[in-house]
Design a protein around this motif. Structure first.
Motif, short mmCIF file in Angstrom:
data_model
loop_
_atom_site.label_atom_id
_atom_site.label_comp_id
_atom_site.label_asym_id
_atom_site.label_seq_id
_atom_site.Cartn_x
_atom_site.Cartn_y
_atom_site.Cartn_z
N ALA A 97 34.20 68.83 -12.63
CA ALA A 97 35.19 68.52 -11.60
C ALA A 97 34.60 68.69 -10.21
O ALA A 97 34.88 67.89 -9.29
N ALA A 98 33.76 69.72 -10.03
CA ALA A 98 33.13 69.94 -8.72
C ALA A 98 32.21 68.79 -8.34
O ALA A 98 32.19 68.35 -7.18
N ILE A 99 31.46 68.28 -9.30
CA ILE A 99 30.54 67.18 -9.02
C ILE A 99 31.31 65.90 -8.70
O ILE A 99 30.96 65.16 -7.76
N TRP A 100 32.38 65.62 -9.46
CA TRP A 100 33.17 64.43 -9.16
C TRP A 100 33.87 64.55 -7.80
O TRP A 100 33.98 63.58 -7.06
N SER A 101 34.34 65.76 -7.48
CA SER A 101 34.97 65.98 -6.18
C SER A 101 33.97 65.74 -5.06
O SER A 101 34.31 65.13 -4.03
N TRP A 102 32.74 66.17 -5.25
CA TRP A 102 31.70 65.96 -4.23
C TRP A 102 31.39 64.48 -4.09
O TRP A 102 31.26 63.96 -2.97
N LEU A 126 31.32 63.64 8.86
CA LEU A 126 32.30 63.33 7.83
C LEU A 126 33.69 63.82 8.25
O LEU A 126 33.83 64.90 8.81
N ILE A 127 34.71 63.04 7.93
CA ILE A 127 36.07 63.35 8.36
C ILE A 127 36.73 64.35 7.41
O ILE A 127 36.17 64.70 6.37
N TRP A 128 37.94 64.79 7.74
CA TRP A 128 38.56 65.94 7.07
C TRP A 128 38.80 65.76 5.57
O TRP A 128 38.68 66.75 4.82
N PRO A 129 39.15 64.58 5.03
CA PRO A 129 39.30 64.50 3.57
C PRO A 129 38.00 64.85 2.84
O PRO A 129 38.03 65.51 1.79
N SER A 130 36.86 64.44 3.41
CA SER A 130 35.57 64.79 2.81
C SER A 130 35.33 66.28 2.89
O SER A 130 34.83 66.90 1.94
N ASP A 131 35.67 66.89 4.03
CA ASP A 131 35.52 68.34 4.17
C ASP A 131 36.36 69.07 3.11
O ASP A 131 35.89 70.02 2.48
N ALA A 132 37.60 68.63 2.92
CA ALA A 132 38.48 69.29 1.95
C ALA A 132 37.93 69.20 0.54
O ALA A 132 37.94 70.18 -0.22
N LEU A 133 37.41 68.02 0.17
CA LEU A 133 36.88 67.84 -1.18
C LEU A 133 35.60 68.64 -1.39
O LEU A 133 35.36 69.17 -2.48
N MET A 134 34.77 68.73 -0.35
CA MET A 134 33.55 69.54 -0.47
C MET A 134 33.88 71.02 -0.64
O MET A 134 33.27 71.71 -1.46
N ILE A 135 34.82 71.51 0.14
CA ILE A 135 35.21 72.92 0.02
C ILE A 135 35.81 73.19 -1.36
O ILE A 135 35.55 74.23 -1.97
N LEU A 136 36.58 72.23 -1.89
CA LEU A 136 37.09 72.36 -3.25
C LEU A 136 35.94 72.46 -4.24
O LEU A 136 35.96 73.29 -5.16
N SER A 137 34.92 71.63 -4.05
CA SER A 137 33.74 71.68 -4.93
C SER A 137 33.08 73.05 -4.88
O SER A 137 32.68 73.60 -5.92
N PHE A 138 32.95 73.61 -3.68
CA PHE A 138 32.33 74.93 -3.55
C PHE A 138 33.15 76.02 -4.24
O PHE A 138 32.60 76.94 -4.84
N ILE A 139 34.47 75.93 -4.14
CA ILE A 139 35.33 76.91 -4.82
C ILE A 139 35.09 76.86 -6.33
O ILE A 139 34.91 77.88 -6.99
N LEU A 140 35.06 75.64 -6.88
CA LEU A 140 34.84 75.48 -8.31
C LEU A 140 33.44 75.95 -8.72
O LEU A 140 33.28 76.63 -9.75
N LEU A 141 32.43 75.61 -7.92
CA LEU A 141 31.05 76.03 -8.24
C LEU A 141 30.92 77.54 -8.20
O LEU A 141 30.23 78.14 -9.05
#
Length: 470
Positions: A97-102, A126-141
């Motif tokens: 899920a983290a990789i797909w989110s990234w 990169l705009i805010w939706p990308s920031d949100a998805l990257m931070i989600l990826s980091f939480i999962l990782l």
């Protein structure tokens, strides 16, 4: 490597290689525009707004730094952690899920950039939706990696784990602080000098506390495995780690030496930039001594050749960074093509070569077989080396010429003569080298795809003779 872990690493490597081809294609097109900008007029009018240089440069930087390198190193991280902990990767579905989110973050970011939607900040566009998805990826990782570390069967923490685990903790904090997301998640809350200082805190720490820590962590592991030698000096590796953590967060302001920032901030950035010699030489001397007498692997194993060449580029670019952080050097070169040359040697040379080396090393486990062609591996290395050296030299010489022309106040040169016409031959070198480097990566991906295909077929192929018993 368990099947779940294998699927995670395969997804990361495959995604990264798609972005690699996309990024080098954009980069090759940019280098052609550098050499022959008039080529834009040969394109259909409706197409031109989507392939203009200003947009493509942001897409090129983000697709290579935050897609190819970042996703590739995440795959390497997830391949190394189970091996050094002697524990199966915890929650592999969260890693998927983290990789797909990234990936989704970069897709949204690239489309937005091509539509002109950007934060207009270097390494932070990169705009805010990308920031949100990257931070989600980091939480999962972090959940996946730290649960695996907690349940590890191996009590001793290998130095690679220090670097790798630290990376996924620091990087989301760097994004949040550098972009001011805790102040305003949707727009840039900084302005003026504050914006510049925060931007280069982000830009430089991405290099130092993300790519560097991932690259050095991977290098320590792969070198010890390939040479079958223990790390030369564990204490030296810890010195390298903690001195990097101490020095790197403070160096970003050396990009503002020609700007209206406090003198103390300029001095602090310059001093810590010079002190970066300590973590760099500590890590690289340790790795060099760990290799010992096994340098014959350079001509036997493509992964070793890419890794050691990438580490040499990292050493060179680090010394160059400490040198150009001095004020008299920065004033001469900072706004010239010297700086893109420096960045290309770091990201396109050092860390790209290390990431490629790790994929060469780990991919046979996810193929469950050997690489398709050793000849293609050799061609990949030769073309990549010639290409990146040509890119670096073309931009470096152009930067030196620009710096000299700008200092020549008595020449009465128009800015277009000093900045554009004077460096045109070197932009031709850049274009040729960029196309060659891109060709090398196409060879790499062809070899990867063929290896996946052939080994997949061999696993499902039935025996030629089947004897039936009543």
């Amino acid at each position: 490597m368990t099947e779940g872990n294998r699927n995670v690493v395969r997804l990361a490597f495959s995604s990264a290689l798609v972005w690699l081809i996309f990024g080098v294609f954009i980069g090759a097109w940019e280098s052609i525009i550098y050499a022959h900008p008039e080529i834009m007029y040969s394109l259909p009018i409706r197409l031109r707004p989507f392939v203009e240089f200003g947009k493509l440069r942001q897409i090129h930087v983000n697709s290579l730094a935050f897609a190819w390198l970042s996703i590739g190193f995440i795959g390497i991280l997830l391949a190394i952690v189970p091996k050094l902990t002697n524990t199966a990767l915890e929650k592999p579905r969260l890693a998927v899920a983290a990789i797909w989110s990234w990936n989704l973050a970069i897709i949204i970011g690239v489309i937005a950039l091509d539509m002109g939607k950007t934060r207009a900040r270097e390494y932070a566009s990169l705009i805010w939706p990308s920031d949100a998805l990257m931070i989600l990826s980091f939480i999962l990782l972090n959940i996946v990696v730290w649960k695996t570390l907690i349940k590890r069967k191996e009590k001793t923490l290998h130095v690679s784990l220090w670097y790798l685990a630290g990376s996924i903790v620091w990087m989301p904090l760097i994004i949040i602080l550098g972009k001011g997301l805790w102040l305003d998640f949707f727009t840039n809350p900084f302005f003026g000098v504050f914006d510049n200082v925060a931007n280069w805190f982000l830009g430089h720490n991405i290099l130092g506390l993300w790519f560097t820590t991932l690259g050095i962590g991977a290098s320590y592991f792969i070198i010890t495995q390939m040479t079958e030698n223990p790390i030369y000096n564990h204490k030296l590796s810890i010195i390298g780690f903690w001195s990097l953590v101490l020095c790197y967060p403070a160096v970003g302001a050396h990009h503002t030496l020609a700007g209206p920032v406090p003198v103390w901030l300029m001095a602090e950035a310059t001093v810590f930039s010079v002190l970066m010699v300590i973590p760099v030489t500590s890590a690289l001397w340790n790795i060099h001594r760990t290799i010992g007498s096994k340098w014959d692997l350079f001509f036997k194993e493509p992964s070793f050749a890419f890794l050691t060449t990438g580490l040499f580029f990292y050493f060179l670019v680090s010394l160059q960074g400490s040198f150009q952080a001095m004020r008299f050097v920065s004033q001469y070169l900072h706004f010239s093509q010297w700086v893109p040359a420096h960045a290309m040697l770091a990201l396109g040379g050092g860390f790209t070569f290390i990431c490629i080396a790790a994929i060469y090393y780990f991919a046979p486990e996810i193929f469950n077989g050997a690489w398709y062609s050793r000849r293609l591996q050799s061609l990949h290395f030769i073309f990549s080396l010639i290409g990146i050296v040509g890119i670096f030299l073309g931009l470096t010489v152009a930067g030196l010429i620009q710096g000299a022309d700008w200092q020549n106040t008595n020449a009465g040169m128009h800015w277009i003569d000093a900045t554009v016409r004077a460096v045109h031959p070197h932009m031709v070198v850049l274009a040729i080298s960029g196309v060659l480097f891109g060709t090398a990566q196409i060879i790499f991906v062809i070899n990867y795809v063929m290896s996946m295909r052939i080994n997949a077929v061999s696993r499902v192929r039935l025996p030629k003779e089947v004897t039936l018993h009543a």
